[in-house]
Scaffold this active site. Structure first.
Site, PDB file in Angstrom:
ATOM      1  N   ASP A  35      66.407 120.941  46.774  1.00 23.79           N
ATOM      2  CA  ASP A  35      65.762 120.126  45.736  1.00 23.79           C
ATOM      3  C   ASP A  35      66.817 119.761  44.685  1.00 23.79           C
ATOM      4  OD1 ASP A  35      62.441 119.838  44.920  1.00 23.79           O
ATOM      5  OD2 ASP A  35      63.937 119.264  43.413  1.00 23.79           O
ATOM      6  N   ASP A  49      71.183 116.660  44.833  1.00 23.20           N
ATOM      7  CA  ASP A  49      70.447 115.397  44.876  1.00 23.20           C
ATOM      8  C   ASP A  49      70.595 114.767  46.269  1.00 23.20           C
ATOM      9  OD1 ASP A  49      69.363 113.427  42.476  1.00 23.20           O
ATOM     10  OD2 ASP A  49      70.029 112.345  44.273  1.00 23.20           O
ATOM     11  N   LEU A  50      69.597 113.984  46.654  1.00 23.64           N
ATOM     12  CA  LEU A  50      69.688 113.251  47.928  1.00 23.64           C
ATOM     13  C   LEU A  50      70.843 112.257  47.929  1.00 23.64           C
ATOM     14  CD1 LEU A  50      65.879 112.504  48.504  1.00 23.64           C
ATOM     15  CD2 LEU A  50      67.280 114.061  49.885  1.00 23.64           C
ATOM     16  N   SER A 109      52.979 108.028  52.678  1.00 20.74           N
ATOM     17  CA  SER A 109      51.878 108.117  51.709  1.00 20.74           C
ATOM     18  C   SER A 109      50.811 107.079  52.009  1.00 20.74           C
ATOM     19  CB  SER A 109      52.424 107.882  50.299  1.00 20.74           C
ATOM     20  OG  SER A 109      51.367 107.704  49.379  1.00 20.74           O
ATOM     21  N   HIS A 111      49.877 105.191  49.954  1.00 17.69           N
ATOM     22  CA  HIS A 111      50.250 104.003  49.180  1.00 17.69           C
ATOM     23  C   HIS A 111      51.113 103.016  49.975  1.00 17.69           C
ATOM     24  CE1 HIS A 111      48.128 105.547  45.793  1.00 17.69           C
ATOM     25  NE2 HIS A 111      48.692 106.717  45.999  1.00 17.69           N
ATOM     26  N   TYR A 138      56.775 102.334  44.844  1.00 18.49           N
ATOM     27  CA  TYR A 138      56.701 103.641  45.510  1.00 18.49           C
ATOM     28  C   TYR A 138      56.153 103.488  46.940  1.00 18.49           C
ATOM     29  CZ  TYR A 138      54.511 108.097  46.767  1.00 18.49           C
ATOM     30  OH  TYR A 138      54.098 109.222  47.443  1.00 18.49           O
ATOM     31  N   LYS A 142      57.838 103.990  50.880  1.00 22.62           N
ATOM     32  CA  LYS A 142      57.276 104.755  52.000  1.00 22.62           C
ATOM     33  C   LYS A 142      57.214 103.893  53.265  1.00 22.62           C
ATOM     34  CE  LYS A 142      56.777 108.542  49.690  1.00 22.62           C
ATOM     35  NZ  LYS A 142      57.578 109.733  50.004  1.00 22.62           N
ATOM     36  N   ARG A 176      37.576 109.267  44.545  1.00 22.92           N
ATOM     37  CA  ARG A 176      38.431 108.685  45.594  1.00 22.92           C
ATOM     38  C   ARG A 176      39.031 109.776  46.470  1.00 22.92           C
ATOM     39  NH1 ARG A 176      43.945 108.264  44.915  1.00 22.92           N
ATOM     40  NH2 ARG A 176      45.006 107.049  46.525  1.00 22.92           N
TER      41      ARG A 176
HETATM   42  P1  NAI Z   1      56.612 116.254  43.460  1.00 21.77           P
HETATM   43  O1  NAI Z   1      57.006 115.159  42.538  1.00 21.77           O
HETATM   44  O2  NAI Z   1      55.830 117.385  42.911  1.00 21.77           O
HETATM   45  O3  NAI Z   1      57.903 116.855  44.171  1.00 21.77           O
HETATM   46  C1  NAI Z   1      58.980 116.045  44.594  1.00 21.77           C
HETATM   47  C2  NAI Z   1      60.242 116.881  44.546  1.00 21.77           C
HETATM   48  O4  NAI Z   1      61.322 116.071  44.985  1.00 21.77           O
HETATM   49  C3  NAI Z   1      60.579 117.377  43.139  1.00 21.77           C
HETATM   50  O5  NAI Z   1      60.751 118.784  43.136  1.00 21.77           O
HETATM   51  C4  NAI Z   1      61.858 116.656  42.780  1.00 21.77           C
HETATM   52  O6  NAI Z   1      62.755 117.436  42.007  1.00 21.77           O
HETATM   53  C5  NAI Z   1      62.435 116.342  44.156  1.00 21.77           C
HETATM   54  N1  NAI Z   1      63.280 115.158  44.098  1.00 21.77           N
HETATM   55  C6  NAI Z   1      62.998 113.960  43.539  1.00 21.77           C
HETATM   56  N2  NAI Z   1      64.040 113.139  43.632  1.00 21.77           N
HETATM   57  C7  NAI Z   1      65.011 113.825  44.280  1.00 21.77           C
HETATM   58  C8  NAI Z   1      66.331 113.510  44.678  1.00 21.77           C
HETATM   59  N3  NAI Z   1      66.869 112.299  44.429  1.00 21.77           N
HETATM   60  N4  NAI Z   1      67.044 114.460  45.314  1.00 21.77           N
HETATM   61  C9  NAI Z   1      66.514 115.673  45.566  1.00 21.77           C
HETATM   62  N5  NAI Z   1      65.273 116.040  45.207  1.00 21.77           N
HETATM   63  C10 NAI Z   1      64.532 115.113  44.575  1.00 21.77           C
HETATM   64  O7  NAI Z   1      55.829 115.552  44.667  1.00 21.77           O
HETATM   65  P2  NAI Z   1      54.838 116.222  45.704  1.00 21.77           P
HETATM   66  O8  NAI Z   1      53.460 115.979  45.280  1.00 21.77           O
HETATM   67  O9  NAI Z   1      55.287 117.592  45.993  1.00 21.77           O
HETATM   68  O10 NAI Z   1      55.095 115.298  46.979  1.00 21.77           O
HETATM   69  C11 NAI Z   1      56.066 115.625  47.943  1.00 21.77           C
HETATM   70  C12 NAI Z   1      56.278 114.430  48.865  1.00 21.77           C
HETATM   71  O11 NAI Z   1      55.069 114.059  49.481  1.00 21.77           O
HETATM   72  C13 NAI Z   1      56.794 113.192  48.119  1.00 21.77           C
HETATM   73  O12 NAI Z   1      57.677 112.496  48.979  1.00 21.77           O
HETATM   74  C14 NAI Z   1      55.535 112.368  47.912  1.00 21.77           C
HETATM   75  O13 NAI Z   1      55.826 111.002  47.828  1.00 21.77           O
HETATM   76  C15 NAI Z   1      54.756 112.705  49.177  1.00 21.77           C
HETATM   77  N6  NAI Z   1      53.314 112.586  49.000  1.00 21.77           N
HETATM   78  C16 NAI Z   1      52.637 113.544  48.285  1.00 21.77           C
HETATM   79  C17 NAI Z   1      51.273 113.458  48.138  1.00 21.77           C
HETATM   80  C18 NAI Z   1      50.486 114.539  47.476  1.00 21.77           C
HETATM   81  O14 NAI Z   1      49.262 114.459  47.493  1.00 21.77           O
HETATM   82  N7  NAI Z   1      51.105 115.547  46.879  1.00 21.77           N
HETATM   83  C19 NAI Z   1      50.523 112.302  48.675  1.00 21.77           C
HETATM   84  C20 NAI Z   1      51.354 111.366  49.404  1.00 21.77           C
HETATM   85  C21 NAI Z   1      52.683 111.520  49.568  1.00 21.77           C
HETATM   86  C1  15L Z   2      50.792 109.998  46.393  1.00 25.50           C
HETATM   87  O1  15L Z   2      51.498 109.381  47.188  1.00 25.50           O
HETATM   88  C2  15L Z   2      51.370 110.814  45.311  1.00 25.50           C
HETATM   89  O2  15L Z   2      52.633 111.330  45.637  1.00 25.50           O
HETATM   90  C3  15L Z   2      50.458 111.950  44.892  1.00 25.50           C
HETATM   91  O3  15L Z   2      50.935 112.495  43.671  1.00 25.50           O
HETATM   92  C4  15L Z   2      49.012 111.496  44.735  1.00 25.50           C
HETATM   93  O4  15L Z   2      48.891 110.732  43.608  1.00 25.50           O
HETATM   94  C5  15L Z   2      48.529 110.753  45.968  1.00 25.50           C
HETATM   95  O5  15L Z   2      49.460 109.791  46.428  1.00 25.50           O
HETATM   96  C6  15L Z   2      47.184 110.041  45.758  1.00 25.50           C
HETATM   97  O6  15L Z   2      47.067 108.882  46.109  1.00 25.50           O
HETATM   98  O7  15L Z   2      46.252 110.703  45.299  1.00 25.50           O
END
Ligand code: NAI
Ligand code: 15L
Length: 269
Positions: A35, A49-50, A109, A111, A138, A142, A176
């Site tokens: 991370d 970082d990525l 996602s 989205h 965003y 994806k 939703r």
């Molecule tokens: P989050 O925002 O809580 O975690 C994302 C993590 O990625 C963070 O810890 C951040 O530090 C790290 N990150 C961001 N940019 C970075 C970079 N350039 N290099 C390295 N690390 C980096 O998001 P969450 O909710 O944990 O989601 C995880 C993945 O799943 C994301 O790709 C998100 O788009 C996707 N997603 C999540 C959903 C959900 O319901 N939680 C729904 C749809 C998709």
């Molecule tokens: C996503 O893609 C986001 O990463 C997550 O934080 C939620 O907002 C989710 O979609 C959503 O649509 O509820």
């Protein structure tokens, strides 16, 4: 492919990463964590970082698979989304290709198809083959991730399962989300299926629990061996009493992406 054991978990410090750090070891995985920010309580996690291609090469070296969750998870400026989600995901795929990693499970996602109208009662569920209709930069990133995965399968025979995740949190918090919710336990079940199923090539699936109010077709996920156990319905009465039913004429209720279509939540940094 043989069941992967060592899996690189990118985004390990995030919400979903934290849930999966808790749940996936029970499936026998040895997780390597990555991370941009330190992972609390995990001194051996890779903090990078990525954008750091050397760190990525080292991070993927010797792993059987990657669960790629890192990136900006809400709407942001195009430039920030470009760097983290588009260039960053390309960097990960290049590192994995160079190190011979067989499979990536990629967090797409809802989205990516957020402007797709949600089905009304009795209408068919949204298929995975529905055209991309992102609701945000965003969501657009994806779409890119899914197309990148297809390219790396066609050109390099690297396998990916792209999971269009709905909303994976402990509980649904909006009406939703009753349709899109994926319980954390079902999330772990789906990621495990995506990591282990045979012959996936590049497969796109929707990621949610078996919700009564489902909008999309879970059969491609089930074909990987995913057997969801949860349903958001026990949360429905309370959420509907607080927020009301979704209204067909309200533009914020009309599409899969919900309010993201008009006012997406913004990434804080
Ligand atoms: P989050 O925002 O809580 O975690 C994302 C993590 O990625 C963070 O810890 C951040 O530090 C790290 N990150 C961001 N940019 C970075 C970079 N350039 N290099 C390295 N690390 C980096 O998001 P969450 O909710 O944990 O989601 C995880 C993945 O799943 C994301 O790709 C998100 O788009 C996707 N997603 C999540 C959903 C959900 O319901 N939680 C729904 C749809 C998709
Ligand atoms: C996503 O893609 C986001 O990463 C997550 O934080 C939620 O907002 C989710 O979609 C959503 O649509 O509820």
């Amino acid at each position: 492919m043989p069941a992967p054991r060592t899996v690189l978990l990118t985004g390990a410090a995030g919400g979903l990463g934290t849930l999966m750090r808790g749940l996936l070891p029970a499936y026998g995985y040895d997780l390597r964590l990555f991370d941009a920010v330190p992972v609390e309580g995990e001194p051996y996690a890779i903090t990078a970082d990525l954008a750091d291609t050397d760190a990525l090469r080292e991070a993927v070296r010797g792993v059987d698979a990657v669960l790629h969750l890192a990136g900006i998870s809400l709407e942001s400026t195009f430039e920030k989304i470009l760097n983290a989600n588009i260039v960053g995901t390309h960097n990960l795929y290049e590192a994995a290709r160079a190190e011979g990693v067989a499979r990536i499970v990629n967090a797409s996602s809802n989205h990516a198809v957020g402007r797709t109208p949600r089905p009304a009662d009795g209408e068919p569920l949204v298929p995975v083959a529905t055209p991309h209709r992102p609701d945000t930069f965003y969501g657009l990133s994806k779409c890119f991730g899914e197309d990148l995965a297809q390219l790396y399968w066609d050109k390099h025979r690297m396998q990916t399962v792209s999971v269009r995740i709905g909303s994976c949190f402990e509980e649904p918090t909006t009406v939703r989300m009753l349709s899109l919710w994926m319980s954390p336990a079902d999330g772990a079940r789906l990621f495990h299926a995506a990591l282990t199923a045979e012959g996936v090539g590049h497969t796109v699936v929707y990621g949610s629990s078996a919700n009564t109010r489902l909008w999309w077709d879970l059969s491609p996920a089930r074909a990987l061996g995913y057997a969801p156990q949860d349903d958001s319905e026990p949360f429905a009465a309370k959420l509907i009493a607080e927020q009301g039913e979704l209204e067909p004429d309200n533009p914020d209720h009309a599409a899969i992406g919900g309010q993201w279509v008009s006012s997406p939540p913004l990434w804080p940094r």
